[in-house]
Design a protein around this motif. Structure first.
Motif, PDB file in Angstrom:
ATOM      1  N   ASP A   8       0.855  -1.193   0.000  1.00 55.60           N
ATOM      2  CA  ASP A   8       0.000   0.000   0.000  1.00 55.60           C
ATOM      3  C   ASP A   8       0.890   1.242   0.000  1.00 55.60           C
ATOM      4  N   PHE A   9       0.888   1.965  -1.117  1.00 56.74           N
ATOM      5  CA  PHE A   9       1.745   3.147  -1.248  1.00 56.74           C
ATOM      6  C   PHE A   9       1.288   4.311  -0.367  1.00 56.74           C
ATOM      7  N   SER A  10       0.097   4.226   0.218  1.00 51.43           N
ATOM      8  CA  SER A  10      -0.353   5.302   1.109  1.00 51.43           C
ATOM      9  C   SER A  10       0.285   5.170   2.497  1.00 51.43           C
ATOM     10  N   LEU A  11       0.912   4.033   2.766  1.00 50.86           N
ATOM     11  CA  LEU A  11       1.602   3.822   4.033  1.00 50.86           C
ATOM     12  C   LEU A  11       3.058   4.252   3.889  1.00 50.86           C
ATOM     13  N   HIS A  38       9.011   1.247  -1.630  1.00 45.51           N
ATOM     14  CA  HIS A  38       7.865   0.518  -1.096  1.00 45.51           C
ATOM     15  C   HIS A  38       7.983  -0.983  -1.348  1.00 45.51           C
ATOM     16  N   LEU A  50       8.168   5.739  -4.538  1.00 43.75           N
ATOM     17  CA  LEU A  50       7.993   7.157  -4.857  1.00 43.75           C
ATOM     18  C   LEU A  50       9.362   7.802  -4.965  1.00 43.75           C
ATOM     19  N   LEU A  71       3.210  12.779 -10.180  1.00 45.30           N
ATOM     20  CA  LEU A  71       2.168  13.181  -9.233  1.00 45.30           C
ATOM     21  C   LEU A  71       2.143  14.690  -9.028  1.00 45.30           C
ATOM     22  N   VAL A 112       5.540   8.277  -8.997  1.00 44.77           N
ATOM     23  CA  VAL A 112       5.512   6.858  -8.693  1.00 44.77           C
ATOM     24  C   VAL A 112       6.388   6.204  -9.746  1.00 44.77           C
TER      25      VAL A 112
END
Length: 120
Positions: A8-11, A38, A50, A71, A112
């Motif tokens: 999970d790239f949001s972590l 990641h 990232l 992004l 990303v």
């Protein structure tokens, strides 16, 4: 494998590294960069995460094929002949292994990336 193996790239990234390109590669500015790893495959050939880059220009030599999704920010990628492509937030592209040229960050950039390095 279980659902916990999904990345999970949001972590927060497993590892973050701040660095500068090699001094001989820097052509302008102070292009400080960060990689937030990641995922790295057990063989080390596949990586995803990232990347962030500050304004500046440096020479690039891609030994890996890299998928990118911008992004934030604006960059110009130029080939060895000087032909450029401007990339900005929302752009998605792949840089093939063997590409040589320059990367110029005009506005601080965040992307990303997924890279694959084929080893002989």
């Amino acid at each position: 494998m279980s659902i916990s193996n999904i990345v999970d790239f949001s972590l927060p990234a497993r590892e973050s590294v701040e660095y500068m390109p090699k001094p001989e590669a820097i052509l302008a500015g102070t292009p400080l960069q960060q990689v937030h790893a990641h995922f790295t495959s057990p063989c080390g050939q596949l990586a995803a995460g990232l990347w962030e880059g500050a304004c500046g220009t440096w020479s690039v030599n891609f030994t890996e094929s890299e998928y990118c999704e911008i992004l934030e920010g604006v960059s110009v990628i130029r080939d060895a002949n000087g032909t450029g492509k401007t990339v900005r937030a929302g752009d998605r592209f792949l840089i093939p292994a063997g590409f040589k040229g320059t990367w110029e960050v005009l506005e601080p950039c965040r992307k990303v990336f997924v890279s694959v390095e084929f080893k002989a």
